[in-house]
Motif scaffolding. Structure first.
Motif, mmCIF file in Angstrom:
data_model
loop_
_atom_site.group_PDB
_atom_site.id
_atom_site.type_symbol
_atom_site.label_atom_id
_atom_site.label_comp_id
_atom_site.label_asym_id
_atom_site.label_seq_id
_atom_site.Cartn_x
_atom_site.Cartn_y
_atom_site.Cartn_z
ATOM 1 N N UNK A 139 0.847 -1.191 0.000
ATOM 2 C CA UNK A 139 0.000 0.000 0.000
ATOM 3 C C UNK A 139 0.891 1.252 0.000
ATOM 4 N N UNK A 140 0.284 2.443 0.167
ATOM 5 C CA UNK A 140 1.113 3.640 0.180
ATOM 6 C C UNK A 140 2.116 3.567 1.326
ATOM 7 N N UNK A 198 -0.455 -2.302 -6.427
ATOM 8 C CA UNK A 198 -1.187 -2.361 -5.165
ATOM 9 C C UNK A 198 -2.385 -3.309 -5.302
ATOM 10 N N UNK A 238 -4.401 2.491 10.957
ATOM 11 C CA UNK A 238 -3.876 3.187 9.795
ATOM 12 C C UNK A 238 -2.454 2.743 9.479
ATOM 13 N N UNK A 239 -2.063 3.016 8.227
ATOM 14 C CA UNK A 239 -0.695 2.726 7.803
ATOM 15 C C UNK A 239 0.249 3.667 8.559
#
Lengths: 323, 349
Positions: B54-55, B226, B293-294
């Protein structure tokens, strides 16, 4: 069946575009060209299609955020296109929108509390500041954030959290209907799933009616009761989600479903690979707009515009070769 | 079932591209930032390795490091090796690196419009790429450009060679980028989110094209994405990244059938499957989303970087020591201190 909450008939939205020179003939983009569907209370209808299909313009035309050229949009018995500005504003309380880009759709200078309370104030919901503050806190908790977030500003939040704020803002005015315009497309997969779960919960708990605009076919399948497949401003096929995915009938639906990658190695079956690309909506093909890419098109497809015909309960297809 | 192409590295010939313990850092106002922390993989001829994340996972920085395209002065490879046919690319001059790019390594990116020059025809741009690396006449280069356009499936290639990028659609522009990348028969193609932003029917065409070209040329593909659907479709092996680290690497079938790292399990659970409907069962079955969250690369968690979001987390074991990569099966590596327990628990549910 009870009367639908939203009923759209022959909706058209055409935009004039300038030609290459001031003297060349004016052209018209037929962004939405004869859209029609009914949506029952508590249901989610998805509009799917690729770029240029007109799905976004269709959504905005329904709310009159873009003025449609002609047609009918009936919301809970009221013809939205016949309303004057003041009446429309009052009706809009009941129809809210969630945007794709959670970075562009929240005012960076307002605290989260103000962003959510603004609509309430505008529509006279809540009794005084304290009551509204309590409502904002409850909404934040409802969407998986907390009361403490009220005094913070949008830039302090991640993309997924901002999308939750956008959802809280939409819910603040207690709408009956929500237009969700690609609300998870900009989010990472793990965050996208959180937001999809939230939308699912809200629908179950609040009985929301929703038009969901999307391009990810597995997301649409997961979330929708009904699905309308759009191509060049028209509906090619509309059916209950399960029916559409199990028995895609229009050649475009077939191609679209077979093109979507699925997270199962080796699952790629017979693929209907479409040739070429979507034609310009300025000069759509005559007859069936899909015929230039259709694997089963014949000469008669150029002659008539196929109507949406019922091929099963609630399942309608615009193709003279199928159904 | 393990296909021959997905065999573990040692089982076949020497890899074309071998990356070991890659560390990439950026200098920022707030100090040094480690975007990639210890990535290793082998890429063999004719094989596709997908790097998925992911990001902020470091997948794109990994590909930029291999291509030697890190932003000058800010980014640098701070450790490890990147060997092309056994020769290390880390630390070689920009002149030599330019020769490697285009000759040995071709590249395609997400947004083809920004990689093409608007003022030259696509035919000229492909010919230019050939002339930079090959000693042939301009005439021959132009003829080769038309051939390449035909090879990447552009109709009327002679006519299209005279078109400017803005006259082509997104899908056509990506085909032109692929033609440029292939101009000098590279042995490695690095494809960084090449179909992101394209419509699904166009994406299907591009993936089909890459598969065909790989079969024809035997090039190796490093595919950054992704999208797990795309991974399932194109990859032989998969490397999963999270917060700068590789957290799992496996043959594609094993990764989807027996994911071992809780993050991979979560990613797969987050992706709606075909036939999955929230309504099918009446009550809404929820997606198995990953909570939280990331993490920001500026504030990475202690211990396992995934532990704050992990439902299998054990205080102490997961929160203090960083877990090493462990071998779950031949050719299947996982970074999780509890992967055996996780496997048992997942099998029960």
């Amino acid at each position: 069946m009870s009367a639908p909450l939203l009923s759209v008939r022959d909706l058209r939205t055409h935009f004039p575009v300038r030609g290459a020179t001031p003297f060349s003939r004016k052209k018209i983009v037929r962004a939405v060209d004869g859209l029609g569907f009914d949506l029952q209370r508590g249901q989610i209808l998805s509009l799917v299609g690729e770029s240029g299909s007109g799905k976004t313009t269709a959504g905005r035309s329904i709310l009159r955020l873009i003025e449609p050229t002609s047609g009918q949009v009936e919301f809970d018995g009221t013809d939205l296109l016949a309303l004057n500005a003041a009446e429309l504003r009052a009706t809009r309380r009941r129809m809210q929108i969630i945007f794709q880009d959670p970075f562009a759709s929240l005012n960076p200078r307002m605290s989260v509390g103000r962003i959510i309370a603004e609509g309430m104030k505008l529509h006279g919901i809540g009794e005084g500041t304290q009551d509204r503050r309590d409502r904002v806190a409850a909404l934040l908790e409802r969407v998986g954030l907390s009361r403490e977030h009220m005094t913070r500003y949008p830039h302090e939040f991640s993309g997924g959290q901002r999308q939750r704020i956008g959802i809280a803002r939409a819910l603040a005015v207690e709408p009956d209907f929500i237009l969700a315009d690609e609300p998870v497309s900009a989010l990472d997969v793990s965050i996208q799933a959180q937001v999809l779960n939230l939308l699912q919960d809200l629908r179950a708990d609040l009985g929301l009616t929703m038009v969901f605009i999307g391009h990810d076919l597995s997301v649409v399948e997961y979330l929708s009761d009904r699905v309308a497949v759009m191509y060049l401003g028209r509906i090619m096929e509309i059916a209950d989600a399960r029916d559409l995915y199990a028995r895609p009938t229009h050649p475009y639906t077939e191609a679209l479903l077979s093109a979507a990658p699925v997270p199962v190695p080796g699952a790629r079956g017979q693929r209907v690979l479409l040739k070429g690309e979507t034609p310009s909506p300025v000069a759509p093909p005559s007859g069936c707009v899909f015929r230039t890419r259709c694997p089963i098109a014949g000469p008669d497809c150029a002659a008539t515009v196929p109507e949406l015909r019922e091929i099963g309960p609630g399942h309608r297809v615009a193709c003279i070769k199928r159904g | 079932m393990m296909t021959d192409r997905a065999l573990p590295p040692s089982a076949k010939t020497a890899p074309v591209l071998q990356v070991r313990d890659l560390v990439t850092e950026f200098t920022t106002d707030e100090g040094r930032l480690r975007a990639v922390d210890g990535v290793s993989f082998d890429l063999h001829a004719g094989q596709t390795l997908a790097v998925v994340g992911e990001s902020g996972s470091g997948k794109s920085v990994t590909s930029l490091s291999v291509m030697g395209l890190l932003p000058a002065r800010i980014g640098r490879v701070a450790g490890g090796s990147i060997k092309l046919d056994g020769k290390d690319l880390v630390g070689i001059s920009e002149r030599r690196m330019q020769r490697v790019r285009g000759n040995d390594i071709g590249m395609i990116f997400q947004e083809p419009m920004t990689s093409l020059t608007p003022v030259y025809t696509v035919g000229d741009q492909i010919a230019e790429a050939i002339l930079t690396h090959r000693d042939i006449s301009r005439r021959a280069a132009r003829a080769r450009a038309v051939e390449l356009l035909e090879q990447v499936g552009i109709p009327e290639p002679k006519l299209r060679a005279r078109a400017y990028p803005h006259q082509l659609s997104g899908g056509m522009r990506q085909r032109v980028m692929i033609a440029i990348a292939l101009a000098c028969d590279p042995r490695v193609l690095i494809a960084d989110e090449p179909t992101t932003g394209l419509d699904v029917t166009i994406q299907a065409q591009i993936l089909e094209l890459l598969r065909r070209l790989q079969a024809e040329t035997g090039m190796a593909i490093l595919f950054i994405t992704h999208d797990l659907g795309v991974v399932a479709e194109i990859a032989d092996r998969v490397l999963v990244m999270y917060a700068g680290q590789m957290v799992e690497e496996a043959p594609v079938e094993a990764l989807f059938a027996q994911p071992r790292m809780p993050y991979t399990i979560g990613l797969l659970g987050s992706t709606p499957r075909p036939g999955a409907s929230a309504l099918a069962a009446g009550a809404a079955p929820r997606l198995r989303a990953i909570p939280g969250n990331i993490p920001s690369p500026r504030a990475l968690p202690q211990g396992c970087r995934f532990h704050p979001r992990c439902t299998h987390m054990r205080e102490g074991l997961c929160t203090t020591a960083a877990p090493p990569l462990d071998s779950a099966a031949p050719g299947h590596q996982v970074r999780c201190a509890r992967w055996r327990d996780v496997a048992t628990q997942e099998a029960r549910t």
